[in-house]
Design a protein around this motif. Structure first.
Motif, PDB file in Angstrom:
ATOM      1  N   MET A 181       0.828  -1.106   0.091  1.00  0.00           N
ATOM      2  CA  MET A 181       0.005   0.077   0.117  1.00  0.00           C
ATOM      3  C   MET A 181       0.864   1.176   0.102  1.00  0.00           C
ATOM      4  O   MET A 181       0.491   2.118  -0.610  1.00  0.00           O
ATOM      5  CB  MET A 181      -1.043   0.114   1.180  1.00  0.00           C
ATOM      6  CG  MET A 181      -2.122   0.998   1.146  1.00  0.00           C
ATOM      7  SD  MET A 181      -3.629   0.852   2.318  1.00  0.00           S
ATOM      8  CE  MET A 181      -2.692   0.947   3.826  1.00  0.00           C
ATOM      9  N   LYS A 182       2.080   1.266   0.809  1.00  0.00           N
ATOM     10  CA  LYS A 182       2.989   2.510   0.749  1.00  0.00           C
ATOM     11  C   LYS A 182       3.518   2.758  -0.533  1.00  0.00           C
ATOM     12  O   LYS A 182       3.663   3.850  -0.882  1.00  0.00           O
ATOM     13  CB  LYS A 182       3.972   2.222   1.798  1.00  0.00           C
ATOM     14  CG  LYS A 182       3.540   2.449   3.170  1.00  0.00           C
ATOM     15  CD  LYS A 182       4.583   1.881   4.208  1.00  0.00           C
ATOM     16  CE  LYS A 182       4.105   2.052   5.856  1.00  0.00           C
ATOM     17  NZ  LYS A 182       5.278   1.811   6.696  1.00  0.00           N
ATOM     18  N   SER A 183       3.803   1.497  -1.190  1.00  0.00           N
ATOM     19  CA  SER A 183       4.506   1.768  -2.645  1.00  0.00           C
ATOM     20  C   SER A 183       3.542   2.279  -3.585  1.00  0.00           C
ATOM     21  O   SER A 183       3.862   3.279  -4.288  1.00  0.00           O
ATOM     22  CB  SER A 183       5.224   0.407  -2.954  1.00  0.00           C
ATOM     23  OG  SER A 183       4.362  -0.439  -3.524  1.00  0.00           O
ATOM     24  N   ALA A 184       2.184   2.105  -3.539  1.00  0.00           N
ATOM     25  CA  ALA A 184       1.043   2.439  -4.335  1.00  0.00           C
ATOM     26  C   ALA A 184       0.951   3.985  -4.112  1.00  0.00           C
ATOM     27  O   ALA A 184       0.611   4.774  -5.198  1.00  0.00           O
ATOM     28  CB  ALA A 184      -0.130   1.560  -4.080  1.00  0.00           C
ATOM     29  N   ARG A 185       0.744   4.251  -2.808  1.00  0.00           N
ATOM     30  CA  ARG A 185       0.545   5.638  -2.657  1.00  0.00           C
ATOM     31  C   ARG A 185       1.736   6.681  -3.104  1.00  0.00           C
ATOM     32  O   ARG A 185       1.719   7.609  -3.430  1.00  0.00           O
ATOM     33  CB  ARG A 185       0.565   5.738  -1.004  1.00  0.00           C
ATOM     34  CG  ARG A 185       0.331   7.388  -0.783  1.00  0.00           C
ATOM     35  CD  ARG A 185      -0.178   7.553   0.920  1.00  0.00           C
ATOM     36  NE  ARG A 185      -0.135   8.881   1.340  1.00  0.00           N
ATOM     37  CZ  ARG A 185      -1.490   9.757   1.011  1.00  0.00           C
ATOM     38  NH1 ARG A 185      -2.360   9.025   0.451  1.00  0.00           N
ATOM     39  NH2 ARG A 185      -1.493  10.697   1.494  1.00  0.00           N
ATOM     40  N   ALA A 186       3.174   6.101  -2.940  1.00  0.00           N
ATOM     41  CA  ALA A 186       4.340   6.677  -3.364  1.00  0.00           C
ATOM     42  C   ALA A 186       4.111   6.951  -4.748  1.00  0.00           C
ATOM     43  O   ALA A 186       4.674   8.006  -5.072  1.00  0.00           O
ATOM     44  CB  ALA A 186       5.563   5.961  -2.856  1.00  0.00           C
ATOM     45  N   ALA A 187       3.972   5.939  -5.505  1.00  0.00           N
ATOM     46  CA  ALA A 187       3.832   5.780  -6.921  1.00  0.00           C
ATOM     47  C   ALA A 187       2.785   7.118  -7.442  1.00  0.00           C
ATOM     48  O   ALA A 187       3.207   7.901  -8.200  1.00  0.00           O
ATOM     49  CB  ALA A 187       3.353   4.616  -7.492  1.00  0.00           C
ATOM     50  N   TRP A 188       1.629   6.874  -6.675  1.00  0.00           N
ATOM     51  CA  TRP A 188       0.579   8.105  -7.240  1.00  0.00           C
ATOM     52  C   TRP A 188       1.133   9.514  -6.829  1.00  0.00           C
ATOM     53  O   TRP A 188       1.306  10.422  -7.487  1.00  0.00           O
ATOM     54  CB  TRP A 188      -0.677   7.600  -6.444  1.00  0.00           C
ATOM     55  CG  TRP A 188      -1.656   9.012  -6.338  1.00  0.00           C
ATOM     56  CD1 TRP A 188      -2.317   9.522  -7.700  1.00  0.00           C
ATOM     57  CD2 TRP A 188      -1.959   9.921  -5.246  1.00  0.00           C
ATOM     58  NE1 TRP A 188      -3.077  10.556  -7.213  1.00  0.00           N
ATOM     59  CE2 TRP A 188      -2.720  10.859  -5.776  1.00  0.00           C
ATOM     60  CE3 TRP A 188      -1.582  10.032  -4.282  1.00  0.00           C
ATOM     61  CZ2 TRP A 188      -3.105  11.869  -5.255  1.00  0.00           C
ATOM     62  CZ3 TRP A 188      -1.989  11.194  -3.253  1.00  0.00           C
ATOM     63  CH2 TRP A 188      -2.831  12.069  -3.968  1.00  0.00           C
ATOM     64  N   VAL A 244      -2.210  -4.918  -9.823  1.00  0.00           N
ATOM     65  CA  VAL A 244      -2.058  -5.762 -11.130  1.00  0.00           C
ATOM     66  C   VAL A 244      -0.453  -5.614 -11.228  1.00  0.00           C
ATOM     67  O   VAL A 244       0.145  -6.647 -11.846  1.00  0.00           O
ATOM     68  CB  VAL A 244      -2.663  -4.897 -12.341  1.00  0.00           C
ATOM     69  CG1 VAL A 244      -2.087  -3.658 -12.640  1.00  0.00           C
ATOM     70  CG2 VAL A 244      -2.558  -5.979 -13.437  1.00  0.00           C
ATOM     71  N   LEU A 245       0.279  -4.746 -11.014  1.00  0.00           N
ATOM     72  CA  LEU A 245       1.599  -4.475 -11.076  1.00  0.00           C
ATOM     73  C   LEU A 245       2.555  -5.465 -10.077  1.00  0.00           C
ATOM     74  O   LEU A 245       3.863  -5.598 -10.361  1.00  0.00           O
ATOM     75  CB  LEU A 245       2.154  -2.900 -10.872  1.00  0.00           C
ATOM     76  CG  LEU A 245       1.324  -2.006 -11.724  1.00  0.00           C
ATOM     77  CD1 LEU A 245       1.914  -0.502 -11.162  1.00  0.00           C
ATOM     78  CD2 LEU A 245       1.679  -2.262 -13.188  1.00  0.00           C
ATOM     79  N   GLY A 246       2.013  -5.912  -9.072  1.00  0.00           N
ATOM     80  CA  GLY A 246       2.614  -6.761  -8.087  1.00  0.00           C
ATOM     81  C   GLY A 246       3.510  -5.723  -7.142  1.00  0.00           C
ATOM     82  O   GLY A 246       3.723  -4.627  -7.579  1.00  0.00           O
ATOM     83  N   ASP A 247       4.299  -6.479  -6.310  1.00  0.00           N
ATOM     84  CA  ASP A 247       5.094  -5.423  -5.429  1.00  0.00           C
ATOM     85  C   ASP A 247       6.213  -4.962  -6.201  1.00  0.00           C
ATOM     86  O   ASP A 247       6.548  -4.032  -6.028  1.00  0.00           O
ATOM     87  CB  ASP A 247       5.639  -6.224  -4.159  1.00  0.00           C
ATOM     88  CG  ASP A 247       4.507  -6.894  -3.275  1.00  0.00           C
ATOM     89  OD1 ASP A 247       3.452  -6.131  -3.121  1.00  0.00           O
ATOM     90  OD2 ASP A 247       4.616  -7.854  -2.424  1.00  0.00           O
TER      91      ASP A 247
END
Length: 273
Positions: free
Chosen positions: A1-8, A244-247
């Motif tokens: 979840m942290k990496s998804a938020r960082a990506a956004w 969908v991108l995976g970790d």
């Protein structure tokens, strides 16, 4: 979840600059739209001839009277298709000015962000602003594909955020005041950009103090807990796009995104006014 938020967060300036750049203002002015009319028409044009009430409900935190005034007669001045074309043209011009078309890893970040944006389409229910933009055709130019991908990811997350606010009984102006109370964004900017007069802002702020969510102009402990809860739920609701991108893919997107966001900021594309 942290990496998804960082990506956004890292890539968000690539989309967000469209609300500030002179290229957009010039393009909308050429159609006869200025000020708030350009903003509300351009962001809602994906709906077609959007009514003021539809924009008020989906944009959530803007002063309704300003929305009504801005959209009065706007679709008699320009068609939604004309406005969309102007918006994409302005996005391309501005991003090229920032050099976003040049980095060697542009194709990689485009592939990752587009895959996430397309995955989000499988969870469009209950996300009207996202769904309207997702129905638009993908641009042909890679630079505009990147902008479109981040636009979809932004609206996907934004619709989820509105759902969280609504479920917690936090209205649009209340959400702005709580946001300002974090210190992340100046209250003055939010008042001007969302067009709320001082007396209405003050009245709602007082109600939030009565609810125990504000301590003066800062968040109380209860208010801070509510903000964390809403942000965490928003993050979770955004995950269908990024899972969908995976970790590995999500972490790579989070790694690449900040350099693109910084390029936008360093080029001055996020200057207000």
């Amino acid at each position: 979840m942290k990496s998804a938020r960082a990506a956004w967060r890292g890539l968000e300036p690539v989309h967000g600059m469209i609300y500030f750049v002179p290229e957009a203002r010039r393009r909308y002015a050429d159609l006869g739209l200025s000020g708030h009319a350009g903003y509300f028409a351009s962001r809602s044009a994906a709906f077609g001839r959007a009514s003021a009430e539809l924009v008020i409900s989906t944009f959530y935190n803007f002063n309704p009277e300003v929305v009504r005034q801005a959209l009065d007669g706007v679709w008699d001045t320009a068609t939604p298709q004309q406005v969309l074309e102007a918006r994409y043209a302005a996005a391309g011009e501005a991003l090229r000015r920032a050099g976003i078309h040049e980095p060697s890893d542009r194709d990689e970040i485009l592939a990752l962000s587009r895959r996430a944006a397309e995955a989000a389409c499988d969870s469009a229910q209950g996300r009207p602003l996202f769904a309207a933009h997702a129905a638009l055709p993908w641009p042909q130019e890679p630079l505009l594909q990147l902008w479109h991908a981040q636009t979809l990811l932004r609206e996907f997350r934004g619709d989820g955020h509105v759902a969280c606010l609504l479920s917690e009984g936090v209205g649009g102006l209340e959400a702005l005041i709580l946001h300002a109370a974090t210190g992340d964004v100046p209250a003055g900017f939010l008042k001007v950009s969302r067009a709320w007069p001082e007396d209405e802002w003050a009245a709602v702020a007082e109600r939030l103090r009565e609810r125990g969510l504000l301590d003066g102009d800062s968040l109380s402990s209860e208010g801070a807990a509510l903000r964390r809860h809403i942000e965490d739920r928003t993050d979770r609701l955004a995950l269908p796009a990024y899972s969908v991108l995976g970790d590995t893919g999500c972490e790579r997107l989070a790694e690449l995104a900040p350099s693109f966001g910084r390029a936008v900021v360093e080029a001055g594309l996020l200057k207000f006014g």
